[in-house]
Motif scaffolding. Structure first.
Motif, PDB file in Angstrom:
ATOM      1  N   SER A  58       0.874  -1.079   0.128  1.00 24.90           N
ATOM      2  CA  SER A  58      -0.160   0.097   0.036  1.00 24.90           C
ATOM      3  C   SER A  58       0.835   1.151   0.060  1.00 24.90           C
ATOM      4  O   SER A  58       1.974   1.139   0.853  1.00 24.90           O
ATOM      5  CB  SER A  58      -0.925   0.232   1.309  1.00 24.90           C
ATOM      6  OG  SER A  58      -1.727  -1.030   1.150  1.00 24.90           O
ATOM      7  N   VAL A  59       0.454   2.255  -0.878  1.00 21.50           N
ATOM      8  CA  VAL A  59       1.343   3.473  -0.861  1.00 21.50           C
ATOM      9  C   VAL A  59       0.452   4.655  -0.803  1.00 21.50           C
ATOM     10  O   VAL A  59      -0.721   4.559  -1.559  1.00 21.50           O
ATOM     11  CB  VAL A  59       2.019   3.462  -2.286  1.00 21.50           C
ATOM     12  CG1 VAL A  59       2.758   4.898  -2.476  1.00 21.50           C
ATOM     13  CG2 VAL A  59       3.316   2.360  -2.034  1.00 21.50           C
ATOM     14  N   PHE A  66      -2.808   5.278  -3.215  1.00 26.35           N
ATOM     15  CA  PHE A  66      -3.122   4.817  -4.731  1.00 26.35           C
ATOM     16  C   PHE A  66      -3.974   3.954  -4.892  1.00 26.35           C
ATOM     17  O   PHE A  66      -4.642   3.263  -4.012  1.00 26.35           O
ATOM     18  CB  PHE A  66      -1.525   3.845  -4.948  1.00 26.35           C
ATOM     19  CG  PHE A  66      -0.196   4.658  -5.203  1.00 26.35           C
ATOM     20  CD1 PHE A  66      -0.205   6.075  -5.008  1.00 26.35           C
ATOM     21  CD2 PHE A  66       0.649   4.133  -6.063  1.00 26.35           C
ATOM     22  CE1 PHE A  66       0.795   6.775  -5.208  1.00 26.35           C
ATOM     23  CE2 PHE A  66       1.805   4.718  -6.449  1.00 26.35           C
ATOM     24  CZ  PHE A  66       1.794   5.932  -5.987  1.00 26.35           C
ATOM     25  N   ASN A  67      -4.312   3.703  -6.257  1.00 27.38           N
ATOM     26  CA  ASN A  67      -5.337   2.934  -6.488  1.00 27.38           C
ATOM     27  C   ASN A  67      -5.234   1.506  -6.178  1.00 27.38           C
ATOM     28  O   ASN A  67      -3.926   1.057  -6.581  1.00 27.38           O
ATOM     29  CB  ASN A  67      -5.977   3.009  -7.982  1.00 27.38           C
ATOM     30  CG  ASN A  67      -6.230   4.416  -8.493  1.00 27.38           C
ATOM     31  OD1 ASN A  67      -7.079   5.054  -7.700  1.00 27.38           O
ATOM     32  ND2 ASN A  67      -5.976   4.926  -9.739  1.00 27.38           N
ATOM     33  N   GLY A  68      -6.027   0.697  -5.778  1.00 27.45           N
ATOM     34  CA  GLY A  68      -5.708  -0.745  -5.574  1.00 27.45           C
ATOM     35  C   GLY A  68      -4.799  -1.005  -4.531  1.00 27.45           C
ATOM     36  O   GLY A  68      -3.938  -2.211  -4.609  1.00 27.45           O
ATOM     37  N   LEU A  72      -0.854  -3.771  -4.886  1.00 30.51           N
ATOM     38  CA  LEU A  72      -0.061  -3.107  -5.813  1.00 30.51           C
ATOM     39  C   LEU A  72       0.930  -3.998  -6.519  1.00 30.51           C
ATOM     40  O   LEU A  72       1.369  -4.923  -6.031  1.00 30.51           O
ATOM     41  CB  LEU A  72       0.698  -1.799  -5.305  1.00 30.51           C
ATOM     42  CG  LEU A  72      -0.142  -0.527  -4.951  1.00 30.51           C
ATOM     43  CD1 LEU A  72       0.759   0.544  -3.994  1.00 30.51           C
ATOM     44  CD2 LEU A  72      -0.929  -0.086  -5.944  1.00 30.51           C
ATOM     45  N   LEU A  73       1.338  -3.835  -7.718  1.00 28.07           N
ATOM     46  CA  LEU A  73       2.584  -4.678  -8.343  1.00 28.07           C
ATOM     47  C   LEU A  73       3.664  -4.259  -7.833  1.00 28.07           C
ATOM     48  O   LEU A  73       3.979  -2.982  -7.519  1.00 28.07           O
ATOM     49  CB  LEU A  73       2.354  -4.680  -9.845  1.00 28.07           C
ATOM     50  CG  LEU A  73       0.922  -5.023 -10.387  1.00 28.07           C
ATOM     51  CD1 LEU A  73       0.814  -4.869 -11.999  1.00 28.07           C
ATOM     52  CD2 LEU A  73       0.644  -6.353 -10.079  1.00 28.07           C
ATOM     53  N   ALA A  74       4.801  -5.269  -7.717  1.00 32.33           N
ATOM     54  CA  ALA A  74       6.179  -4.729  -7.389  1.00 32.33           C
ATOM     55  C   ALA A  74       6.954  -5.100  -8.648  1.00 32.33           C
ATOM     56  O   ALA A  74       6.919  -6.440  -9.029  1.00 32.33           O
ATOM     57  CB  ALA A  74       6.578  -5.384  -6.080  1.00 32.33           C
ATOM     58  N   PHE A  75       8.129  -4.528  -8.923  1.00 26.57           N
ATOM     59  CA  PHE A  75       9.104  -4.598  -9.758  1.00 26.57           C
ATOM     60  C   PHE A  75      10.363  -4.277  -9.284  1.00 26.57           C
ATOM     61  O   PHE A  75      10.748  -3.724  -8.440  1.00 26.57           O
ATOM     62  CB  PHE A  75       8.798  -3.913 -10.898  1.00 26.57           C
ATOM     63  CG  PHE A  75       7.471  -4.142 -11.679  1.00 26.57           C
ATOM     64  CD1 PHE A  75       7.326  -4.913 -12.929  1.00 26.57           C
ATOM     65  CD2 PHE A  75       6.336  -3.339 -11.191  1.00 26.57           C
ATOM     66  CE1 PHE A  75       6.190  -5.051 -13.272  1.00 26.57           C
ATOM     67  CE2 PHE A  75       5.241  -3.340 -11.781  1.00 26.57           C
ATOM     68  CZ  PHE A  75       5.007  -4.215 -12.942  1.00 26.57           C
ATOM     69  N   HIS A  76      11.561  -4.978  -9.765  1.00 23.90           N
ATOM     70  CA  HIS A  76      12.841  -4.557  -9.461  1.00 23.90           C
ATOM     71  C   HIS A  76      13.741  -4.337 -10.855  1.00 23.90           C
ATOM     72  O   HIS A  76      13.221  -4.783 -11.977  1.00 23.90           O
ATOM     73  CB  HIS A  76      13.575  -5.824  -8.731  1.00 23.90           C
ATOM     74  CG  HIS A  76      13.783  -6.991  -9.707  1.00 23.90           C
ATOM     75  ND1 HIS A  76      13.097  -7.763 -10.064  1.00 23.90           N
ATOM     76  CD2 HIS A  76      15.135  -7.249 -10.243  1.00 23.90           C
ATOM     77  CE1 HIS A  76      13.981  -8.764 -10.831  1.00 23.90           C
ATOM     78  NE2 HIS A  76      15.113  -8.453 -11.054  1.00 23.90           N
ATOM     79  N   THR A 105      -3.164  -0.246 -13.182  1.00 23.10           N
ATOM     80  CA  THR A 105      -3.405   0.368 -14.469  1.00 23.10           C
ATOM     81  C   THR A 105      -2.254   1.246 -15.042  1.00 23.10           C
ATOM     82  O   THR A 105      -2.270   1.936 -16.226  1.00 23.10           O
ATOM     83  CB  THR A 105      -4.735   1.238 -14.320  1.00 23.10           C
ATOM     84  OG1 THR A 105      -4.408   2.238 -13.543  1.00 23.10           O
ATOM     85  CG2 THR A 105      -6.124   0.516 -13.967  1.00 23.10           C
ATOM     86  N   ALA A 106      -1.107   1.069 -14.153  1.00 25.30           N
ATOM     87  CA  ALA A 106       0.193   1.730 -14.456  1.00 25.30           C
ATOM     88  C   ALA A 106      -0.079   3.131 -14.535  1.00 25.30           C
ATOM     89  O   ALA A 106       0.591   3.938 -15.516  1.00 25.30           O
ATOM     90  CB  ALA A 106       0.625   1.100 -15.760  1.00 25.30           C
ATOM     91  N   THR A 107      -1.270   3.697 -13.933  1.00 25.93           N
ATOM     92  CA  THR A 107      -1.205   5.333 -14.005  1.00 25.93           C
ATOM     93  C   THR A 107      -0.440   5.977 -12.421  1.00 25.93           C
ATOM     94  O   THR A 107      -0.434   7.229 -12.455  1.00 25.93           O
ATOM     95  CB  THR A 107      -2.728   5.712 -13.862  1.00 25.93           C
ATOM     96  OG1 THR A 107      -3.312   4.837 -12.699  1.00 25.93           O
ATOM     97  CG2 THR A 107      -3.366   5.352 -14.938  1.00 25.93           C
ATOM     98  N   GLN A 108      -0.150   5.201 -11.571  1.00 24.32           N
ATOM     99  CA  GLN A 108       0.335   5.406 -10.304  1.00 24.32           C
ATOM    100  C   GLN A 108       1.604   4.499  -9.934  1.00 24.32           C
ATOM    101  O   GLN A 108       1.493   3.280  -9.932  1.00 24.32           O
ATOM    102  CB  GLN A 108      -0.411   5.531  -9.241  1.00 24.32           C
ATOM    103  CG  GLN A 108      -1.782   6.517  -9.382  1.00 24.32           C
ATOM    104  CD  GLN A 108      -2.779   6.238  -7.853  1.00 24.32           C
ATOM    105  OE1 GLN A 108      -3.283   5.253  -7.844  1.00 24.32           O
ATOM    106  NE2 GLN A 108      -3.209   7.370  -7.751  1.00 24.32           N
ATOM    107  N   LEU A 109       2.620   5.364  -9.525  1.00 23.95           N
ATOM    108  CA  LEU A 109       3.828   4.392  -9.221  1.00 23.95           C
ATOM    109  C   LEU A 109       4.539   5.152  -8.310  1.00 23.95           C
ATOM    110  O   LEU A 109       4.628   6.274  -8.126  1.00 23.95           O
ATOM    111  CB  LEU A 109       4.711   3.931 -10.574  1.00 23.95           C
ATOM    112  CG  LEU A 109       5.269   5.237 -11.390  1.00 23.95           C
ATOM    113  CD1 LEU A 109       6.722   5.534 -10.890  1.00 23.95           C
ATOM    114  CD2 LEU A 109       5.599   4.471 -12.765  1.00 23.95           C
ATOM    115  N   TYR A 110       5.561   4.381  -7.610  1.00 24.83           N
ATOM    116  CA  TYR A 110       6.297   4.972  -6.694  1.00 24.83           C
ATOM    117  C   TYR A 110       7.831   4.023  -6.784  1.00 24.83           C
ATOM    118  O   TYR A 110       7.740   2.782  -7.005  1.00 24.83           O
ATOM    119  CB  TYR A 110       5.783   4.746  -5.110  1.00 24.83           C
ATOM    120  CG  TYR A 110       6.838   4.990  -4.341  1.00 24.83           C
ATOM    121  CD1 TYR A 110       7.667   5.923  -4.025  1.00 24.83           C
ATOM    122  CD2 TYR A 110       7.119   3.956  -3.244  1.00 24.83           C
ATOM    123  CE1 TYR A 110       8.481   6.361  -2.987  1.00 24.83           C
ATOM    124  CE2 TYR A 110       8.078   4.153  -2.222  1.00 24.83           C
ATOM    125  CZ  TYR A 110       8.759   5.425  -2.109  1.00 24.83           C
ATOM    126  OH  TYR A 110       9.679   5.503  -1.117  1.00 24.83           O
TER     127      TYR A 110
END
Length: 181
Positions: A58-59, A66-68, A72-76, A105-110
């Motif tokens: 959660s962010v 953030f939405n969802g 949220l999805l996590a990447f490295h 939806t790739a509209t919000q990221l951190y």
């Protein structure tokens, strides 16, 4: 009766083992020199300075969730230009952070990569960052949320259950002795 006692003991050991390996909840705050603040939480497993297996992410950016959140999805960052799903890592001191958290939806990221390329965006805009975002010098803090401690009442009930099993076993042994004579 021995089988019952053995089954109960095995179940309790299994519960204790699963609790010992459970993920820990971590909360974080990222304060930027601009005054913007990113806060959030995730589950993960600490190994020294690193936290791996990030999930239930959660962010919030300046207090706006953030939405969802929670999924949220996590990447490295696998290479200097390529993000890969999963494998995200956070560190207690922030210097080894390697994550990008994004809504579905790739509209919000951190993102935070080794404390150097840090940003929080309400809109997806590729690096270099522009628009509604925070980037630059920051102060990263993270802490583990203490696990719940069993209440004394729960432990007392467990003790009473074991005492009951012991008494039932003793009663059966005594009745077997008198029946045999």
């Amino acid at each position: 009766m021995n089988r019952l006692l053995l089954s109960v003991s095995a179940a309790l050991l299994s519960l204790a083992a699963s609790a010992a390996h459970a993920d820990t909840l971590f909360t974080f705050t990222d304060n930027f020199a601009s005054g913007d603040v990113v806060t959030g939480s995730f589950d993960g497993t600490a190994h020294g300075n690193l936290i791996t297996g990030l999930s239930n992410i959660s962010v919030s950016f300046d207090g706006v969730a953030f939405n969802g959140n929670g999924s949220l999805l996590a990447f490295h960052m696998a290479t200097s230009t390529e993000w890969q799903p999963g494998g995200a890592v956070a560190s207690f001191d922030g210097t080894q952070n390697n994550f990008l958290f994004q809504d579905r939806t790739a509209t919000q990221l951190y993102l935070d990569v080794s404390g150097q390329e840090i940003g929080a965006l309400n809109n997806y805009i590729p690096y270099p960052e522009t628009g509604n975002d925070a980037s630059g010098p920051n102060t990263w803090t993270i802490s583990a949320v203490p696990a719940a401690v069993p209440e004394p009442g729960t432990l007392a009930l467990l003790g009473i259950a074991f005492a009951g099993i012991g008494l039932a076993r003793r009663r059966k042994a005594i009745s077997t002795t008198f029946t045999a004579r």
